[in-house]
Write a protein that holds these residues in place. Structure first.
Motif, short mmCIF file in Angstrom:
data_model
loop_
_atom_site.label_atom_id
_atom_site.label_comp_id
_atom_site.label_asym_id
_atom_site.label_seq_id
_atom_site.Cartn_x
_atom_site.Cartn_y
_atom_site.Cartn_z
N GLU A 112 11.23 3.84 -11.88
CA GLU A 112 10.25 4.89 -12.10
C GLU A 112 9.20 4.80 -10.99
O GLU A 112 8.86 3.70 -10.54
CB GLU A 112 9.59 4.75 -13.47
N VAL A 113 8.71 5.96 -10.56
CA VAL A 113 7.80 6.01 -9.42
C VAL A 113 6.46 6.59 -9.86
O VAL A 113 6.41 7.68 -10.45
CB VAL A 113 8.38 6.84 -8.26
N ILE A 114 5.40 5.86 -9.57
CA ILE A 114 4.04 6.30 -9.84
C ILE A 114 3.27 6.33 -8.53
O ILE A 114 3.26 5.36 -7.78
CB ILE A 114 3.33 5.35 -10.83
N ASP A 115 2.67 7.47 -8.23
CA ASP A 115 1.76 7.53 -7.08
C ASP A 115 0.34 7.41 -7.62
O ASP A 115 -0.03 8.10 -8.57
CB ASP A 115 1.95 8.82 -6.26
N ALA A 116 -0.43 6.49 -7.03
CA ALA A 116 -1.77 6.20 -7.55
C ALA A 116 -2.75 5.94 -6.40
O ALA A 116 -3.27 4.82 -6.26
CB ALA A 116 -1.72 4.99 -8.48
N PRO A 117 -3.00 6.96 -5.56
CA PRO A 117 -3.96 6.77 -4.47
C PRO A 117 -5.34 6.42 -5.02
O PRO A 117 -5.71 6.85 -6.11
CB PRO A 117 -3.96 8.12 -3.75
N VAL A 118 -6.08 5.63 -4.24
CA VAL A 118 -7.37 5.13 -4.71
C VAL A 118 -8.51 5.92 -4.08
O VAL A 118 -8.39 6.46 -2.99
CB VAL A 118 -7.54 3.63 -4.39
N SER A 119 -9.62 5.98 -4.79
CA SER A 119 -10.87 6.54 -4.26
C SER A 119 -11.93 5.47 -4.41
O SER A 119 -12.36 5.14 -5.52
CB SER A 119 -11.27 7.81 -5.03
N ILE A 125 -12.70 -2.28 -5.72
CA ILE A 125 -11.53 -2.97 -6.25
C ILE A 125 -11.94 -4.34 -6.77
O ILE A 125 -11.55 -4.75 -7.88
CB ILE A 125 -10.44 -3.11 -5.17
N ALA A 126 -12.73 -5.06 -5.98
CA ALA A 126 -13.16 -6.41 -6.38
C ALA A 126 -13.97 -6.38 -7.67
O ALA A 126 -13.94 -7.34 -8.45
CB ALA A 126 -13.98 -7.04 -5.25
N ALA A 127 -14.68 -5.27 -7.90
CA ALA A 127 -15.48 -5.13 -9.12
C ALA A 127 -14.66 -4.57 -10.29
O ALA A 127 -15.18 -4.43 -11.40
CB ALA A 127 -16.67 -4.22 -8.85
N GLY A 128 -13.40 -4.21 -10.03
CA GLY A 128 -12.56 -3.64 -11.09
C GLY A 128 -12.90 -2.21 -11.41
O GLY A 128 -12.60 -1.74 -12.51
N SER A 129 -13.48 -1.50 -10.44
CA SER A 129 -13.97 -0.15 -10.74
C SER A 129 -13.54 0.88 -9.69
O SER A 129 -14.25 1.85 -9.46
CB SER A 129 -15.50 -0.16 -10.85
N VAL A 130 -12.38 0.67 -9.07
CA VAL A 130 -11.90 1.67 -8.13
C VAL A 130 -11.21 2.80 -8.91
O VAL A 130 -10.54 2.56 -9.92
CB VAL A 130 -10.93 1.05 -7.10
N THR A 131 -11.43 4.04 -8.47
CA THR A 131 -10.82 5.19 -9.13
C THR A 131 -9.37 5.33 -8.69
O THR A 131 -9.06 5.24 -7.50
CB THR A 131 -11.58 6.48 -8.79
N LEU A 132 -8.48 5.56 -9.65
CA LEU A 132 -7.07 5.80 -9.35
C LEU A 132 -6.69 7.20 -9.82
O LEU A 132 -6.87 7.54 -10.99
CB LEU A 132 -6.18 4.78 -10.06
N SER A 149 -5.38 -1.50 -14.87
CA SER A 149 -6.77 -1.71 -15.30
C SER A 149 -7.34 -3.03 -14.79
O SER A 149 -8.54 -3.27 -14.91
CB SER A 149 -6.86 -1.67 -16.83
N ALA A 150 -6.50 -3.89 -14.22
CA ALA A 150 -7.01 -5.13 -13.63
C ALA A 150 -8.00 -4.82 -12.52
O ALA A 150 -8.92 -5.60 -12.27
CB ALA A 150 -5.85 -5.97 -13.09
N TYR A 151 -7.81 -3.67 -11.84
CA TYR A 151 -8.74 -3.29 -10.77
C TYR A 151 -9.13 -1.83 -10.81
O TYR A 151 -10.07 -1.41 -10.11
CB TYR A 151 -8.16 -3.64 -9.39
N GLY A 152 -8.46 -1.00 -11.60
CA GLY A 152 -8.74 0.43 -11.62
C GLY A 152 -9.52 0.89 -12.83
O GLY A 152 -9.18 0.55 -13.96
N ASP A 153 -10.57 1.65 -12.59
CA ASP A 153 -11.36 2.25 -13.66
C ASP A 153 -12.31 3.29 -13.04
O ASP A 153 -13.18 2.91 -12.26
CB ASP A 153 -12.16 1.18 -14.42
N PRO A 154 -12.10 4.57 -13.33
CA PRO A 154 -11.15 5.13 -14.29
C PRO A 154 -9.75 5.29 -13.70
O PRO A 154 -9.57 5.32 -12.49
CB PRO A 154 -11.76 6.50 -14.58
N ILE A 155 -8.78 5.40 -14.61
CA ILE A 155 -7.40 5.69 -14.24
C ILE A 155 -7.12 7.11 -14.75
O ILE A 155 -7.09 7.34 -15.96
CB ILE A 155 -6.44 4.67 -14.86
N LEU A 156 -6.95 8.03 -13.82
CA LEU A 156 -6.91 9.46 -14.17
C LEU A 156 -5.51 10.02 -13.94
O LEU A 156 -5.07 10.21 -12.80
CB LEU A 156 -7.93 10.21 -13.29
N HIS A 157 -4.80 10.28 -15.03
CA HIS A 157 -3.43 10.78 -14.96
C HIS A 157 -3.47 12.29 -14.71
O HIS A 157 -3.91 13.06 -15.58
CB HIS A 157 -2.68 10.46 -16.25
#
Length: 264
Positions: A112-119, A125-132, A149-157
């Protein structure tokens, strides 16, 4: 916990690896040189010599390289995805064309393939709050959310495979356009005799305030800010232009502002 293979443990990828390890996941990360493998080991991950070694037997393989072309070389031209175990999931964090993620999913039905570019940046990322911005099948995204969720928040599908890339490309188009807008405002201020520093500081308290304006004001000038982010914005805007052209569209009124933003 999850067995994770990681490719691209660099500026953005290294803090992802560190957060995954801290969350209790087993991480194998590719490093082609002894120096890179030592850096990976210092993060708490197991270093391997090549991407195929990172993917071997992994439940999830995360790719965080710099360009869309590198993703294509790894996943479509190389053996990375071909060697993934059936039922595993590929996560692509690199900003690129939605067609790339879709092509990988179409060619390799065993994963299965998920694309999850970061903002955001490494500090987010180090703070666990990069947008995906995430694209992929509902069940796969739901299953992977605890890991991301180890590094992404929020995670926006945003939708199916490729949708995350489309949202990221629109986001970066608006980002570049806002840099261009502030740049044009600074030029207007200069013509009227107002210095750029005082102007930017004042505007952050007015109705023209925005997140981008605050970032530019903190940098001191549009030129300084553009120099800091230019490499990344320029790369993403090139992808935007190519993608929009492939889809038979254009940037419309945004085009002039994007151009001003990329040359600020």
């Amino acid at each position: 916990m999850t067995d994770v293979g990681f490719v691209g443990a660099g500026r953005m990828g290294a803090p992802m690896v560190a957060r995954l390890v801290a969350a209790g996941h087993t991480v194998r990360a590719a490093g082609r040189t002894a120096e890179k493998r030592s850096a990976i080991e210092a993060l708490g991950a197991a270093p391997v010599d090549d991407p195929a070694g990172a993917a071997d037997g992994a439940d999830v393989v995360i790719v965080c390289v710099f360009t869309d072309e590198q993703v294509r070389q790894l996943c479509l031209d190389g053996d990375l995805v071909k060697g993934m175990r059936p039922g595993a999931t590929l996560v692509v964090h690199t900003t690129g064309s939605p067609r790339t993620a879709q092509a990988i999913a179409e060619r390799f039905s065993h994963v299965e393939v998920i694309d999850a570019p970061v903002s955001g940046g490494p500090h987010d990322i180090a703070a666990g709050s990069v947008t995906l911005f995430v694209g992929g099948p509902d069940d796969a995204v739901t299953r992977l959310t605890p890991l991301l969720s180890a590094y992404g928040d929020p995670i926006l599908h945003a939708g199916g495979t490729g949708a995350g890339q489309l949202v990221k490309l629109v986001n970066n188009t608006l980002f570049a356009a806002q840099i261009g807008l502030v740049s044009e405002g600074a030029r207007l201020g200069a013509r009227l005799g107002v210095g750029e520093g005082p102007l930017l500081a004042a505007l952050t308290h007015g109705s023209s305030q925005s997140r981008v304006l605050s970032m530019i004001a903190a940098a001191g000038s549009t030129g300084a800010f553009a120099s800091a982010v230019g490499e990344f914005v320029g790369k993403d805007i090139a992808v935007v232009r190519d993608t929009v052209a492939e889809l038979g569209g254009d940037l419309g009124l945004l085009d002039a502002l994007v151009e001003a933003g990329t040359r600020a």
